[in-house]
Design an enzyme around this catalytic site. Structure first.
Site, PDB file in Angstrom:
ATOM      1  N   GLU A  38      59.134  51.293  32.471  1.00  0.00           N
ATOM      2  CA  GLU A  38      57.827  51.407  31.813  1.00  0.00           C
ATOM      3  C   GLU A  38      57.958  51.565  30.300  1.00  0.00           C
ATOM      4  O   GLU A  38      57.352  52.432  29.683  1.00  0.00           O
ATOM      5  CB  GLU A  38      57.040  52.584  32.410  1.00  0.00           C
ATOM      6  CG  GLU A  38      56.759  52.399  33.889  1.00  0.00           C
ATOM      7  CD  GLU A  38      55.826  53.440  34.492  1.00  0.00           C
ATOM      8  OE1 GLU A  38      55.832  54.582  34.005  1.00  0.00           O
ATOM      9  OE2 GLU A  38      55.119  53.099  35.438  1.00  0.00           O
ATOM     10  N   ASP A  56      55.364  54.450  44.319  1.00  0.00           N
ATOM     11  CA  ASP A  56      54.967  55.405  43.279  1.00  0.00           C
ATOM     12  C   ASP A  56      53.997  56.471  43.773  1.00  0.00           C
ATOM     13  O   ASP A  56      52.822  56.432  43.423  1.00  0.00           O
ATOM     14  CB  ASP A  56      54.328  54.630  42.113  1.00  0.00           C
ATOM     15  CG  ASP A  56      54.163  55.500  40.887  1.00  0.00           C
ATOM     16  OD1 ASP A  56      54.651  56.630  40.899  1.00  0.00           O
ATOM     17  OD2 ASP A  56      53.537  55.031  39.921  1.00  0.00           O
ATOM     18  N   GLU A 104      48.031  62.624  41.011  1.00  0.00           N
ATOM     19  CA  GLU A 104      47.698  61.381  40.312  1.00  0.00           C
ATOM     20  C   GLU A 104      46.984  60.394  41.236  1.00  0.00           C
ATOM     21  O   GLU A 104      45.995  59.781  40.854  1.00  0.00           O
ATOM     22  CB  GLU A 104      48.986  60.747  39.765  1.00  0.00           C
ATOM     23  CG  GLU A 104      48.764  59.396  39.121  1.00  0.00           C
ATOM     24  CD  GLU A 104      50.030  58.792  38.526  1.00  0.00           C
ATOM     25  OE1 GLU A 104      51.111  59.409  38.637  1.00  0.00           O
ATOM     26  OE2 GLU A 104      49.923  57.696  37.944  1.00  0.00           O
TER      27      GLU A 104
END
Ligand code: GCW
Length: 737
Positions: free
Chosen positions: A305, A399, A427
């Site tokens: 990322e 993820d 998240e």
């Protein structure tokens, strides 16, 4: 009159001070409200006797005295001579315990403890002991207080407890500007600007809370790292935090930005094979140890990322990790090198992949599988890392989704110790508005059998060193803590911090036991309250999976902020950021074909696992759309078609939230008004969000299935265009991005 006003004032002040705002977490130590039990405890505990003194023993003493004073509503004196009811506390090497245990072999390792009741020299006493130096004694004290807080009998105690994993670490994704990546509980608790001069009381309470559940490490900074934290200015601040945490047995770790030698060191390169770079890191590490003599080491996110890493210089992850490991080794520090990588690099593609007959309605998707990349990159490096390197692997291959199968790396790296990385912050699990107890998620992964070394090679046993003996073992949880008064935003978010610590200590504990303990300490020991709320907690994760991503769906949330559903998104910066890449809905069916006919991600698992999941008919339905592209009319175990099953799941998820709301409302008289109302309001938000997820996903998938939502269900109250048009420009959690 004056006196009357004064009394009212006092009353008001004390209720403000001691209001249930959640700050005290599970360490409330309120007076035992069961008179019989209170009497029993007061008889069994008449005094305490600490054998020796050290910074850790001193904080243990303070905790025990405060805890007992609150719980027993009376000061418990210190006593030098043995009397009935004395609680004797100290390390194994203190003269008292040396004599008590004589030649007994007390195997409790560095951090374990024992708690025993005994008749000794004619007196009925309780003994709490641990090894020298580390926090075993402190852990024993917290366990003893937990027994009282959860109303256990203490007449006969015989506990030996040793952590199964050595390093139990919280990873903070906190930035130096106090934003928190994927944090939903306010700003970072680290007030960098006021450090090192100002020590917030919260730092001490943070350390107490962590020690109470056995957490012994903290990575202070975001994995998407800022090199500044390695400068002298910040190391002075880090040192102060380390000083606060040390007595509580907590080590500090930092994230290392791979290009720090360039950014703060003035070098031209960060190539790990360049001697100047190696030397820079060596000196930097030596310097860190002058500030923090027991510094734990580095956590590194590299070539992922946008983070720089060794591949930037044509080197491997092993080259990068080993360079840092060499700098840390003389100080006994470790490197936790993350396997969360999916950089833009050409990937090996199975020729057959994507050859399933997709029709013209199929969105344009890349021929790759992000689920495979971590394994593809790290498997070839197995055995190439230094002894003090651990590879840190997220629980699932993608993820932190509401449900993923375990990452194949847990069964694939024979020669490399792995750190389990869970995400405590929610998240992808409703952020700070949804009540979701994560222990069942943690357990599902840890209890899964990799079959790597035959049956029983569970993920937990692969990481805790019982299958392969590793010098170091570790587990990490991405923190959900912020500076909100109650630490975690949602009052039930605290349970996930608690659960992570307890499971990190002992992965054999059940989710049920952890929920039970947490509720009793955090709210009440009332049996009706505990039974009802435990039910809520234990069903909450499955409920969320049902209204968000049932049957193995994943990664269909909003782009960037990850808030709410957005299965239609197909224009994100990279193919594998798009929800359409993951669900692959078309007129024929839905799901990602990862079988041997598809991306063949299944090949990364042991044959026994592969066999179950590769076959559409034997694949556990909770993973079916993770591994298979399934026809809409496929008959599921329930007898329903896939489409009807999908509808059933989404609708039952919402129904469960409504059931939870009702159950909570009925508990009004058992909970303080402040937290009752908070949870009630949040459940109302959760219900709205669950309906939103259900409607948006079903309406969107319906454009492919062309099948009706069964008429027995309530109709979506908006059309698909409405949901697609929703925007949330300032949704929280994107800090630092
Ligand atoms: O889950 C993703 C998050 C990123 C995070 C990344 C990671 C710190 O969306 O915000 O970055 O994982 O784990 O590195």
């Amino acid at each position: 009159m004056k006196r009357y006003c004064f009394a009212i004032c006092l009353l008001l002040c004390s209720s403000i001070l001691f209001g249930e705002d959640g700050y005290r977490l599970w360490l409330r130590y309120d007076k035992i409200d069961d008179p019989t039990l209170l009497k029993e405890y007061r008889t069994a505990i008449s005094s305490i006797s600490f054998q020796g003194s050290s910074p850790t023993l001193d904080v243990a003493k303070k905790e025990l005295m405060n805890g007992l004073e609150g719980l027993l509503d009376k000061k418990i004196p210190e006593q030098k001579i043995l009397v009935d009811g004395c609680v004797v506390v100290g390390t194994l090497s203190s003269p008292f315990f040396q004599e008590y245990y004589k030649n007994d072999d007390v195997s409790i390792g560095r951090e374990g403890f024992t708690i025993h009741t005994a008749k000794y020299r004619g007196k009925n006493i309780t003994l709490i002991t641990g090894a020298d130096g580390d926090a075993g004694v402190l852990y024993g004290v917290f366990q003893f207080l937990r027994l009282l807080q959860t109303h256990q009998s203490i007449a006969k105690i015989s506990i030996i407890s040793v952590p199964k994993i050595q390093n139990r670490i919280l990873d903070h994704w906190d930035n130096l500007n106090r934003t928190v990546e994927r944090g939903y509980a306010g700003a970072s608790i680290w007030n960098w600007h006021l450090l090192p001069g100002y020590i917030d009381k919260r730092y001490v309470d943070y350390a107490r809370a962590n020690a109470s559940i056995g957490i012994n490490g903290t990575v202070l900074t975001n994995v998407s790292a800022n090199a500044l934290v390695l400068t002298r200015q910040y190391l002075e601040k880090v040192a102060e935090l380390a000083n606060v945490f040390r007595p509580y047995g907590i080590k500090v770790y930092l994230t290392a930005r791979f290009t720090a030698p360039i950014e703060i060191g003035g070098l031209k390169t960060a190539d790990p094979l360049d001697p100047a770079v190696q030397n820079w890191w060596k000196q930097k590490v030596d310097e860190i140890y002058t500030y923090v003599p027991d510094f734990g080491g580095f956590l590194v996110k590299a070539n992922s990322e946008g983070q720089p890493g060794p591949q930037t210089y044509g080197r491997t992850h092993a080259d990068g990790a080993n360079m840092l490991a060499d700098a840390l080794a003389p100080h006994k520090g470790i490197v936790m090198w993350r396997a969360f990588v999916y950089d833009v690099r050409p990937q090996k593609v199975n020729e057959n992949f994507d050859s399933h007959k997709v029709d013209s309605t199929a969105p344009n998707i890349a021929a790759s599988d992000r689920a495979k990349q971590a394994y593809d990159e790290f498997k070839p490096l197995d055995g190439k890392f230094r002894k003090n390197v651990l590879v840190q692997v997220k629980n699932g291959p993608i993820d932190f989704q509401p449900r993923e199968p375990f990452s194949p790396l847990f069964g694939g790296m024979e020669h490399t110790p792995l750190v389990m990385e869970f995400q405590i912050t929610q998240e992808y699990l409703g952020q700070a508005t949804n009540l979701v107890f994560e222990a069942p998620l943690f357990k599902e992964c840890l209890d899964a059998d990799t079959y790597a070394k035959g049956k029983g090679s569970t993920v937990a046993r692969m990481i805790d060193g019982s299958v392969e003996k590793y010098p170091t073992t570790a587990i990490a949880g991405v923190s959900n803590i912020g500076n909100e008064r109650n630490w975690t935003g949602h009052p039930f978010g605290q349970a996930n911090w608690y659960a992570f610590g307890r499971i990190a200590w002992d992965h054999d504990l059940s989710a049920e036991q952890i929920a039970d303990e947490w509720l009793r300490q955090t709210f009440s020991n009332d049996p009706h309250f505990v039974a009802s709320t435990k039910k809520i907690m234990l069903m909450s994760r499955e409920t969320l999976v049902s209204y968000m991503t049932p049957l193995g769906l994943h990664h269909i949330m909003g782009t960037g902020h990850h808030y709410g559903p957005a299965p239609w998104v197909s224009n994100a910066g990279r193919a594998d950021w798009n929800p359409v890449y993951y669900h692959r809905a078309d007129s024929l069916g839905i799901g990602f074909d990862r079988t041997s006919n598809g991306s063949n991600a299944i090949s990364q698992y042991s044959p026994e696992v592969r066999e179950q999941w590769d076959n559409l008919n034997t694949c556990n339905e909770k993973y079916i759309l993770w591994f298979h592209h399934v026809p809409w009319k496929f008959k599921m175990h329930s007898g329903r078609t896939l489409w009807d099953e999908l509808c059933y799941k989404y609708y039952s998820g919402v129904d469960s939230v409504r059931w939870i709301q009702k159950t909570w409302n009925d508990l009004k008289n058992y909970v303080d008004a402040e937290r009752f109302d908070q949870v009630k309001m949040l459940l109302a938000v959760q219900e709205k969000e669950a309906v939103w997820w259900r409607n948006a996903c079903l309406l969107y998938f319906q454009t492919f299935s062309k099948m009706p939502i069964p008429s027995k269900y309530e109709k979506p109250d908006h059309d698909l265009e409405y949901y697609e048009a929703l925007k949330f420009p300032y949704a929280p959690g994107n800090g630092g991005l």
